[in-house]
Design an enzyme around this catalytic site. Sequence first.
Site, PDB file in Angstrom:
ATOM      1  N   HIS A   1     -16.875-107.228 -61.397  1.00  0.00           N
ATOM      2  CA  HIS A   1     -17.913-106.046 -61.644  1.00  0.00           C
ATOM      3  C   HIS A   1     -17.432-105.437 -62.912  1.00  0.00           C
ATOM      4  CE1 HIS A   1     -20.433-102.699 -60.941  1.00  0.00           C
ATOM      5  NE2 HIS A   1     -19.555-101.882 -60.599  1.00  0.00           N
TER       6      HIS A   1
ATOM      7  N   CYS B   1     -21.879-100.512 -55.711  1.00  0.00           N
ATOM      8  CA  CYS B   1     -21.464-101.828 -56.652  1.00  0.00           C
ATOM      9  C   CYS B   1     -21.337-102.982 -56.326  1.00  0.00           C
ATOM     10  CB  CYS B   1     -20.507-101.142 -57.756  1.00  0.00           C
ATOM     11  SG  CYS B   1     -21.286 -99.871 -58.824  1.00  0.00           S
TER      12      CYS B   1
ATOM     13  N   ASN C   1     -21.917-100.067 -66.740  1.00  0.00           N
ATOM     14  CA  ASN C   1     -22.091-100.522 -65.549  1.00  0.00           C
ATOM     15  C   ASN C   1     -23.702-100.363 -65.075  1.00  0.00           C
ATOM     16  OD1 ASN C   1     -21.843-100.786 -62.726  1.00  0.00           O
ATOM     17  ND2 ASN C   1     -20.252 -99.026 -62.391  1.00  0.00           N
TER      18      ASN C   1
HETATM   19  O1  UT7 Z   1     -18.072 -99.092 -59.770  1.00  0.00           O
HETATM   20  C1  UT7 Z   1     -17.475 -97.801 -59.253  1.00  0.00           C
HETATM   21  C2  UT7 Z   1     -18.149 -96.964 -60.117  1.00  0.00           C
HETATM   22  N1  UT7 Z   1     -17.000 -96.226 -61.047  1.00  0.00           N
HETATM   23  C3  UT7 Z   1     -16.050 -96.592 -61.299  1.00  0.00           C
HETATM   24  O2  UT7 Z   1     -15.346 -97.525 -61.296  1.00  0.00           O
HETATM   25  C4  UT7 Z   1     -15.321 -95.453 -62.210  1.00  0.00           C
HETATM   26  C5  UT7 Z   1     -13.746 -95.434 -62.096  1.00  0.00           C
HETATM   27  N2  UT7 Z   1     -13.239 -94.439 -62.865  1.00  0.00           N
HETATM   28  C6  UT7 Z   1     -13.262 -94.522 -64.189  1.00  0.00           C
HETATM   29  O3  UT7 Z   1     -13.503 -95.419 -64.641  1.00  0.00           O
HETATM   30  C7  UT7 Z   1     -12.421 -93.068 -65.017  1.00  0.00           C
HETATM   31  O4  UT7 Z   1     -11.785 -92.319 -63.928  1.00  0.00           O
HETATM   32  C8  UT7 Z   1     -13.284 -92.546 -65.758  1.00  0.00           C
HETATM   33  C9  UT7 Z   1     -13.747 -93.452 -67.071  1.00  0.00           C
HETATM   34  C10 UT7 Z   1     -14.552 -91.883 -65.210  1.00  0.00           C
HETATM   35  C11 UT7 Z   1     -12.413 -91.179 -66.302  1.00  0.00           C
HETATM   36  O5  UT7 Z   1     -11.456 -91.800 -66.964  1.00  0.00           O
HETATM   37  P1  UT7 Z   1      -9.944 -90.889 -66.691  1.00  0.00           P
HETATM   38  O6  UT7 Z   1      -9.031 -91.646 -67.567  1.00  0.00           O
HETATM   39  O7  UT7 Z   1      -9.730 -91.036 -65.351  1.00  0.00           O
HETATM   40  O8  UT7 Z   1     -10.227 -89.504 -67.200  1.00  0.00           O
HETATM   41  P2  UT7 Z   1     -10.030 -88.169 -66.340  1.00  0.00           P
HETATM   42  O9  UT7 Z   1     -11.077 -87.945 -65.474  1.00  0.00           O
HETATM   43  O10 UT7 Z   1      -8.744 -87.966 -65.964  1.00  0.00           O
HETATM   44  O11 UT7 Z   1     -10.381 -87.247 -67.559  1.00  0.00           O
HETATM   45  C12 UT7 Z   1      -9.439 -87.019 -68.376  1.00  0.00           C
HETATM   46  C13 UT7 Z   1      -9.823 -85.890 -69.675  1.00  0.00           C
HETATM   47  C14 UT7 Z   1     -10.167 -84.768 -68.992  1.00  0.00           C
HETATM   48  O12 UT7 Z   1     -10.074 -83.640 -69.828  1.00  0.00           O
HETATM   49  P3  UT7 Z   1      -8.545 -82.678 -69.665  1.00  0.00           P
HETATM   50  O13 UT7 Z   1      -8.975 -82.128 -68.104  1.00  0.00           O
HETATM   51  O14 UT7 Z   1      -7.435 -83.770 -69.804  1.00  0.00           O
HETATM   52  O15 UT7 Z   1      -8.595 -81.687 -70.576  1.00  0.00           O
HETATM   53  C15 UT7 Z   1     -11.635 -84.930 -69.000  1.00  0.00           C
HETATM   54  O16 UT7 Z   1     -12.383 -83.583 -68.933  1.00  0.00           O
HETATM   55  O17 UT7 Z   1     -11.134 -86.531 -70.438  1.00  0.00           O
HETATM   56  C16 UT7 Z   1     -12.059 -85.629 -70.276  1.00  0.00           C
HETATM   57  N3  UT7 Z   1     -13.198 -86.242 -70.271  1.00  0.00           N
HETATM   58  C17 UT7 Z   1     -13.779 -86.712 -71.405  1.00  0.00           C
HETATM   59  N4  UT7 Z   1     -13.575 -86.641 -72.767  1.00  0.00           N
HETATM   60  C18 UT7 Z   1     -14.288 -87.005 -73.676  1.00  0.00           C
HETATM   61  C19 UT7 Z   1     -13.981 -86.832 -69.365  1.00  0.00           C
HETATM   62  N5  UT7 Z   1     -15.157 -87.546 -69.459  1.00  0.00           N
HETATM   63  C20 UT7 Z   1     -14.885 -87.491 -71.037  1.00  0.00           C
HETATM   64  C21 UT7 Z   1     -15.801 -88.039 -72.103  1.00  0.00           C
HETATM   65  N6  UT7 Z   1     -15.528 -87.610 -73.526  1.00  0.00           N
HETATM   66  N7  UT7 Z   1     -16.794 -88.704 -71.855  1.00  0.00           N
END
Ligand code: UT7
Length: 332
Positions: free
Chosen positions: A256, A116, A286
């Site tokens: 970004h 990125c 993104n």
């Molecule tokens: O440019 C570099 C590229 N990437 C990034 O910058 C990404 C950086 N990371 C992020 O933006 C975030 O970590 C994410 C958006 C990917 C995820 O958000 P988070 O707040 O870190 O969520 P998490 O992975 O801790 O998941 C929390 C919960 C989980 O459920 P449980 O285990 O708490 O029951 C996930 O299974 O949210 C669940 N979850 C979803 N629920 C509904 C994960 N994706 C989804 C979804 N819809 N799409």
Amino acid sequence: MTELRAAITGVAGYAPDYILNNEELSRMVDTTDEWIMTRIGIRERHILKGEGLASSDMGTEAVKLLLAKTNTNPEDVDLVICATVTPDMMFPATANIISDKCGITNAFSFDMNAACSSFLYALTTAQKFVESGTHKKVIVVGTDKMSAITDYTDRAVCPLFGDAAAAIMLEPTTEEVGIVDSIFRTNGTGRHHLYMKAGGSQRPATHETVDNKEHYIYQDGQTVFKWAVSKMADVSVEMMEKHNLKAEDLSWLVPHQANMRIIDAVANRMGLAKEKVMINIERYGNTTSATIPLCLWEWESKLHKGDNIILAAFGGGFTWGSTYLKWAYDPK
Ligand code: UT7
């Protein structure tokens, strides 16, 4: 000898027509508009549909528009750098394909991949060619067909990404405008947290890698999130301190666009009001190498000569950095 600086003299973008919104996505995976808007801040993303269409096709649209807007004869372009993590193929470079499709026949061209951060790494590379006086018209085009490497059964990844391209023209100037400074960093230990497992020389494509879905983006979201917030903010604040820039001296931050919460955190650390931050993540998601030039393209009519602008990125690798520039022209 008069010192040359490298200035952006034009910008253009392209996003494919098809829009994948959260409602459609919530019929593909177990997610909701509410979750995606709260945790990421994306409402819709553009997707390149059509057999055989690739990153070069979007990059070509952006570069053709750039050439027209800047009244540039394609034969006068000296160098084309394509920032991409989704090249049309492993080789040759997507930059060569774009150059061919745009009639750019007197340039040399190559691709640059820093995940990125690709666009910023490419911009700083282009800057050196321009400042040295050897190259006078340099195009940097960021283009990514992220839908080609996104697993639309993985709800943790598929809401994040979209497809788009955007390009800038970089030219020499003796005025006090253009790129002033950049700070870049890389930390290779980050390679385990955001990557594509197969398809390279370490793990060439096999039936097994395809069955295991190893040709899609893999990411440990929380680790990437923490690094992105702290590192993007660190280099941006470091840039402000180095050049004695207070929040009120800055016209714009161009971050970004990966997650609205990352953008907010970086702007807060810099003491910037949201009105000074270019944000279009809600409509594009993104788009990796295209996010920053796409913002510049959308905001071009609001930019004025001399505006102090900080560009900031973080990506897989890990790679990150910030670039400080003074905008070179008033709205045309
Ligand atoms: O440019 C570099 C590229 N990437 C990034 O910058 C990404 C950086 N990371 C992020 O933006 C975030 O970590 C994410 C958006 C990917 C995820 O958000 P988070 O707040 O870190 O969520 P998490 O992975 O801790 O998941 C929390 C919960 C989980 O459920 P449980 O285990 O708490 O029951 C996930 O299974 O949210 C669940 N979850 C979803 N629920 C509904 C994960 N994706 C989804 C979804 N819809 N799409």
